[in-house]
Design a protein around this motif. Structure first.
Motif, PDB file in Angstrom:
ATOM      1  N   LYS A 317      -0.277   3.691 -12.245  1.00 15.16           N
ATOM      2  CA  LYS A 317       0.210   4.551 -13.339  1.00 15.16           C
ATOM      3  C   LYS A 317      -0.313   5.976 -13.168  1.00 15.16           C
ATOM      4  O   LYS A 317       0.396   6.944 -13.435  1.00 15.16           O
ATOM      5  CB  LYS A 317      -0.235   3.977 -14.685  1.00 15.16           C
ATOM      6  N   LYS A 318      -1.561   6.086 -12.733  1.00 12.22           N
ATOM      7  CA  LYS A 318      -2.133   7.418 -12.485  1.00 12.22           C
ATOM      8  C   LYS A 318      -1.364   8.129 -11.374  1.00 12.22           C
ATOM      9  O   LYS A 318      -1.079   9.337 -11.476  1.00 12.22           O
ATOM     10  CB  LYS A 318      -3.601   7.297 -12.109  1.00 12.22           C
ATOM     11  N   ASP A 319      -1.017   7.404 -10.319  1.00 15.62           N
ATOM     12  CA  ASP A 319      -0.276   8.011  -9.212  1.00 15.62           C
ATOM     13  C   ASP A 319       1.064   8.564  -9.686  1.00 15.62           C
ATOM     14  O   ASP A 319       1.468   9.660  -9.289  1.00 15.62           O
ATOM     15  CB  ASP A 319      -0.038   6.990  -8.099  1.00 15.62           C
ATOM     16  N   LEU A 320       1.760   7.819 -10.515  1.00 20.13           N
ATOM     17  CA  LEU A 320       3.065   8.257 -11.009  1.00 20.13           C
ATOM     18  C   LEU A 320       2.936   9.520 -11.850  1.00 20.13           C
ATOM     19  O   LEU A 320       3.771  10.423 -11.778  1.00 20.13           O
ATOM     20  CB  LEU A 320       3.719   7.138 -11.820  1.00 20.13           C
ATOM     21  N   LYS A 321       1.861   9.593 -12.619  1.00 20.48           N
ATOM     22  CA  LYS A 321       1.616  10.809 -13.411  1.00 20.48           C
ATOM     23  C   LYS A 321       1.262  11.969 -12.484  1.00 20.48           C
ATOM     24  O   LYS A 321       1.744  13.100 -12.677  1.00 20.48           O
ATOM     25  CB  LYS A 321       0.479  10.548 -14.403  1.00 20.48           C
ATOM     26  N   ASP A 322       0.428  11.694 -11.478  1.00 21.86           N
ATOM     27  CA  ASP A 322       0.029  12.753 -10.547  1.00 21.86           C
ATOM     28  C   ASP A 322       1.209  13.263  -9.720  1.00 21.86           C
ATOM     29  O   ASP A 322       1.239  14.435  -9.329  1.00 21.86           O
ATOM     30  CB  ASP A 322      -1.074  12.240  -9.608  1.00 21.86           C
ATOM     31  N   LEU A 323       2.175  12.382  -9.442  1.00 21.55           N
ATOM     32  CA  LEU A 323       3.361  12.799  -8.685  1.00 21.55           C
ATOM     33  C   LEU A 323       4.072  13.976  -9.349  1.00 21.55           C
ATOM     34  O   LEU A 323       4.582  14.877  -8.669  1.00 21.55           O
ATOM     35  CB  LEU A 323       4.340  11.629  -8.544  1.00 21.55           C
ATOM     36  N   ASP A 324       4.109  13.953 -10.678  1.00 16.32           N
ATOM     37  CA  ASP A 324       4.781  15.032 -11.398  1.00 16.32           C
ATOM     38  C   ASP A 324       4.099  16.382 -11.158  1.00 16.32           C
ATOM     39  O   ASP A 324       4.745  17.428 -11.204  1.00 16.32           O
ATOM     40  CB  ASP A 324       4.804  14.723 -12.904  1.00 16.32           C
ATOM     41  N   PHE A 325       2.796  16.358 -10.901  1.00 17.26           N
ATOM     42  CA  PHE A 325       2.070  17.584 -10.581  1.00 17.26           C
ATOM     43  C   PHE A 325       2.207  17.921  -9.097  1.00 17.26           C
ATOM     44  O   PHE A 325       2.362  19.082  -8.713  1.00 17.26           O
ATOM     45  CB  PHE A 325       0.591  17.427 -10.939  1.00 17.26           C
ATOM     46  N   ILE A 326       2.153  16.897  -8.253  1.00 14.05           N
ATOM     47  CA  ILE A 326       2.155  17.111  -6.801  1.00 14.05           C
ATOM     48  C   ILE A 326       3.469  17.713  -6.317  1.00 14.05           C
ATOM     49  O   ILE A 326       3.478  18.647  -5.496  1.00 14.05           O
ATOM     50  CB  ILE A 326       1.884  15.771  -6.081  1.00 14.05           C
ATOM     51  N   ILE A 327       4.580  17.194  -6.809  1.00 15.60           N
ATOM     52  CA  ILE A 327       5.891  17.571  -6.255  1.00 15.60           C
ATOM     53  C   ILE A 327       6.134  19.077  -6.249  1.00 15.60           C
ATOM     54  O   ILE A 327       6.540  19.631  -5.219  1.00 15.60           O
ATOM     55  CB  ILE A 327       7.012  16.811  -7.003  1.00 15.60           C
ATOM     56  N   PRO A 328       5.881  19.797  -7.343  1.00 12.36           N
ATOM     57  CA  PRO A 328       6.152  21.248  -7.288  1.00 12.36           C
ATOM     58  C   PRO A 328       5.049  22.058  -6.604  1.00 12.36           C
ATOM     59  O   PRO A 328       5.221  23.249  -6.365  1.00 12.36           O
ATOM     60  CB  PRO A 328       6.261  21.636  -8.767  1.00 12.36           C
ATOM     61  N   ASN A 329       3.923  21.426  -6.276  1.00  9.11           N
ATOM     62  CA  ASN A 329       2.784  22.188  -5.776  1.00  9.11           C
ATOM     63  C   ASN A 329       2.382  21.887  -4.337  1.00  9.11           C
ATOM     64  O   ASN A 329       1.657  22.681  -3.725  1.00  9.11           O
ATOM     65  CB  ASN A 329       1.562  21.935  -6.668  1.00  9.11           C
ATOM     66  N   ALA A 330       2.831  20.758  -3.781  1.00 19.55           N
ATOM     67  CA  ALA A 330       2.371  20.346  -2.455  1.00 19.55           C
ATOM     68  C   ALA A 330       3.492  20.387  -1.425  1.00 19.55           C
ATOM     69  O   ALA A 330       4.668  20.260  -1.753  1.00 19.55           O
ATOM     70  CB  ALA A 330       1.771  18.936  -2.521  1.00 19.55           C
ATOM     71  N   ASN A 331       3.102  20.568  -0.172  1.00 15.94           N
ATOM     72  CA  ASN A 331       4.039  20.493   0.948  1.00 15.94           C
ATOM     73  C   ASN A 331       4.148  19.081   1.493  1.00 15.94           C
ATOM     74  O   ASN A 331       5.137  18.734   2.143  1.00 15.94           O
ATOM     75  CB  ASN A 331       3.596  21.429   2.072  1.00 15.94           C
ATOM     76  N   ALA A 332       3.113  18.260   1.260  1.00 13.08           N
ATOM     77  CA  ALA A 332       3.119  16.887   1.762  1.00 13.08           C
ATOM     78  C   ALA A 332       2.337  15.990   0.816  1.00 13.08           C
ATOM     79  O   ALA A 332       1.348  16.416   0.205  1.00 13.08           O
ATOM     80  CB  ALA A 332       2.508  16.822   3.163  1.00 13.08           C
ATOM     81  N   ILE A 333       2.805  14.739   0.708  1.00 13.79           N
ATOM     82  CA  ILE A 333       2.159  13.743  -0.150  1.00 13.79           C
ATOM     83  C   ILE A 333       1.444  12.723   0.719  1.00 13.79           C
ATOM     84  O   ILE A 333       2.048  12.116   1.611  1.00 13.79           O
ATOM     85  CB  ILE A 333       3.195  13.013  -1.020  1.00 13.79           C
ATOM     86  N   GLY A 334       0.148  12.523   0.469  1.00 14.13           N
ATOM     87  CA  GLY A 334      -0.600  11.481   1.155  1.00 14.13           C
ATOM     88  C   GLY A 334      -0.465  10.169   0.403  1.00 14.13           C
ATOM     89  O   GLY A 334      -0.694  10.111  -0.802  1.00 14.13           O
TER      90      GLY A 334
END
Length: 506
Positions: A317-334
């Motif tokens: 659940k934490k990952d899904l919430k963090d995805l919303d932050f990661i997508i507009p800010n990161a070039n790659a997802i680990g």
């Protein structure tokens, strides 16, 4: 010394020609089954080459290699990025040595075709890590410490020293801290004129010790001692249990498949146990090995179950919430704890929910850290790279714990081979220059390890008080090594020791 007879050379030609047909048959069959799912046109050639490489590696090539070398031909030992082209080049030369009729000769592959795979690998690396004038450049990734949110000078020094990608580990800190890190990174980019890509790691389902109860007089366990792993709450242990310690784990689903005899590894191998008995309340663990003075069991220490299937979704659940932050800010997802292609599909579906058709632009980095992920690496690559820019991180810490330290080097080689065959960039991670980062003084062994990391497209350093010094040193090491070696191939520049020696005889 016995020379190779014409009959032996002809026999070798026939063997290689038959091998070529087998590789074509099996490789084309595999490619035909995966081609319909490939959305990225650039991956079609890579998928075909991967299929050919897997087909040729179904054969023991060692006897052939020994026969090819005395003829001055390639031993097929550097054919990962160009499997069929390399095989054709060898057969083309061998056919001419055998003086085969013109109509039977295989044409040499063109130079452009021969090195097409190398260019694809460089292109794919640039998509993730950024463009470099030197296509063989090994990128440097650095894990951001918490102080990177408040210490701008540290971030600027890292970018200036050679950091190409900043890693933000979402298992630590929070979104406010991450925002501050990103602000400092982008400010440093503008000030230094160097581009720094952003990589954000999803935390994933970390299995850790959640609670520790010490009924006895010590929280330290020694070899051959037994302690108890409770299934749920700390109170869920047998009333007649007289051992020293009871622990719980953060993900109790491990008990769904835990069996007597299964190994349990704690704190990255500092404590190794085996399950001796399973009860309704939990499991008894006997210590197989640890330090002579014993091991102190504490909250938050890692728990690994190398032979126990874990029925745990890789996205929390934490990952899904963090995805919303990661997508507009990161070039790659680990992406942690990837086991098979279904795990990749799960993340791709979540990206598509948030981005629609633009989801295919987001780069995914799969962390390979279990035996299952190594065994399933080809299907993981095909599923991921068919739809997204894709890379692999060799998470050597967890991989060593899961597979055993004695197998780490072997598995690392296999990952590098398969990724190069698919033209997938690799990140070399875990404990790189660790002593230098922590103490400012490197060990001799880790310098050699850092030099070997040039075989990957990126090297990751972890945080520590001497991290800037480590980045400077690593950049120097890999740039020097790039003059000598690319992947497995030696780069035979002028060797000055040879020049100096020969001058003595002029």
């Amino acid at each position: 010394m016995k020379t190779i007879s014409p009959a032996e050379i002809n026999e070798l030609y026939t063997t290689l020609y038959d091998l070529r047909q087998d590789v074509l048959d099996k490789g084309n069959k595999m490619y035909a089954s995966i081609a319909p799912q490939i959305e990225r046109p650039s991956f079609r050639f890579s998928a075909l080459n991967l299929a050919y490489y897997l087909a040729i590696r179904c054969h023991d090539l060692r006897p052939l290699q020994e026969k090819l070398l005395p003829l001055g031909l390639s031993s097929l030992g550097r054919s990962e990025a160009r499997t069929m082209a390399n095989l054709d080049a060898v057969i083309a030369s061998l056919g001419r040595i055998c003086q085969k009729p013109q109509e039977e000769l295989i044409a040499y592959p063109s130079r452009r075709w021969f090195f097409h795979g190398n260019r694809l690998l460089s292109h794919n690396a640039n998509l993730i890590f950024g463009n470099h004038a030197n296509i063989d450049f090994t990128n440097i990734m650095v894990t951001m410490p918490t102080e990177a949110a408040t210490d701008y000078k540290l971030v600027r020094s890292l970018v200036r020293a050679g950091m190409d990608m900043a890693r933000i580990n979402c298992a630590h800190d929070d979104q406010d801290v991450w925002k501050s890190m990103l602000k400092n990174i982008h400010k440093a980019e503008k000030e230094t004129g160097r581009r720094c890509k952003i990589y954000m790691d999803l935390a994933g389902p970390k299995v850790r010790i959640e609670q520790v109860l010490v009924p006895g007089d010590t929280d330290r366990v020694l070899t051959d001692e037994t302690f108890f792993l409770a299934r749920n709450k700390i109170s869920d242990y047998p009333e007649d249990y007289t051992g020293n310690i009871v622990i719980t784990c953060s993900i109790p689903q491990v008990f769904n498949n835990l069996q007597v005899g299964d190994p349990v590894v704690i704190d990255d191998g500092k404590l190794n146990c085996t399950v001796t008995e399973i009860t309704p309340q939990g499991a008894y663990l006997r210590v197989i090995s640890t330090k002579v003075k014993g091991f102190r069991l504490k909250n938050k220490k890692s728990l690994n179950f190398p032979q126990t299937p874990l029925d745990v979704a890789p996205l929390t659940k934490k990952d899904l919430k963090d995805l919303d932050f990661i997508i507009p800010n990161a070039n790659a997802i680990g992406y942690s704890f990837v086991r098979n292609k279904d795990d990749i599909i799960l993340l791709q579906e979540e990206l598509k929910k948030r981005l629609g058709d633009k989801a295919r632009r987001m780069a995914i980095i799969a962390k390979i850290e279990t035996r299952d992920s190594v065994s399933n690496l080809p299907e993981i690559i095909v599923q991921a790279a068919s739809h997204n820019p894709f890379g692999v991180m060799i998470a050597r810490g967890d991989l060593a714990v899961e597979a055993g330290y004695h197998r780490l080097a072997e598995l690392q080689e296999e990952i590098l081979w398969i990724c190069e065959a698919a033209h997938v960039p690799v990140i070399w991670a875990t404990q790189v220059l660790e002593n230098l980062v922590k103490t400012g003084i490197p060990s001799r062994a880790e310098i050699t390890d850092a030099a070997m990391s040039e075989r990957a497209e990126c090297v990751m350093l972890n945080k520590g008080p001497y991290i800037v010094k480590a980045v400077v040193s690593l950049a120097d090491i890999v740039q020097r090594m790039e003059q000598h070696q690319h992947k497995k191939a030696p780069q035979l520049r002028i060797l000055h020791i040879a020049e100096d020696t020969l001058k003595q005889f002029e």
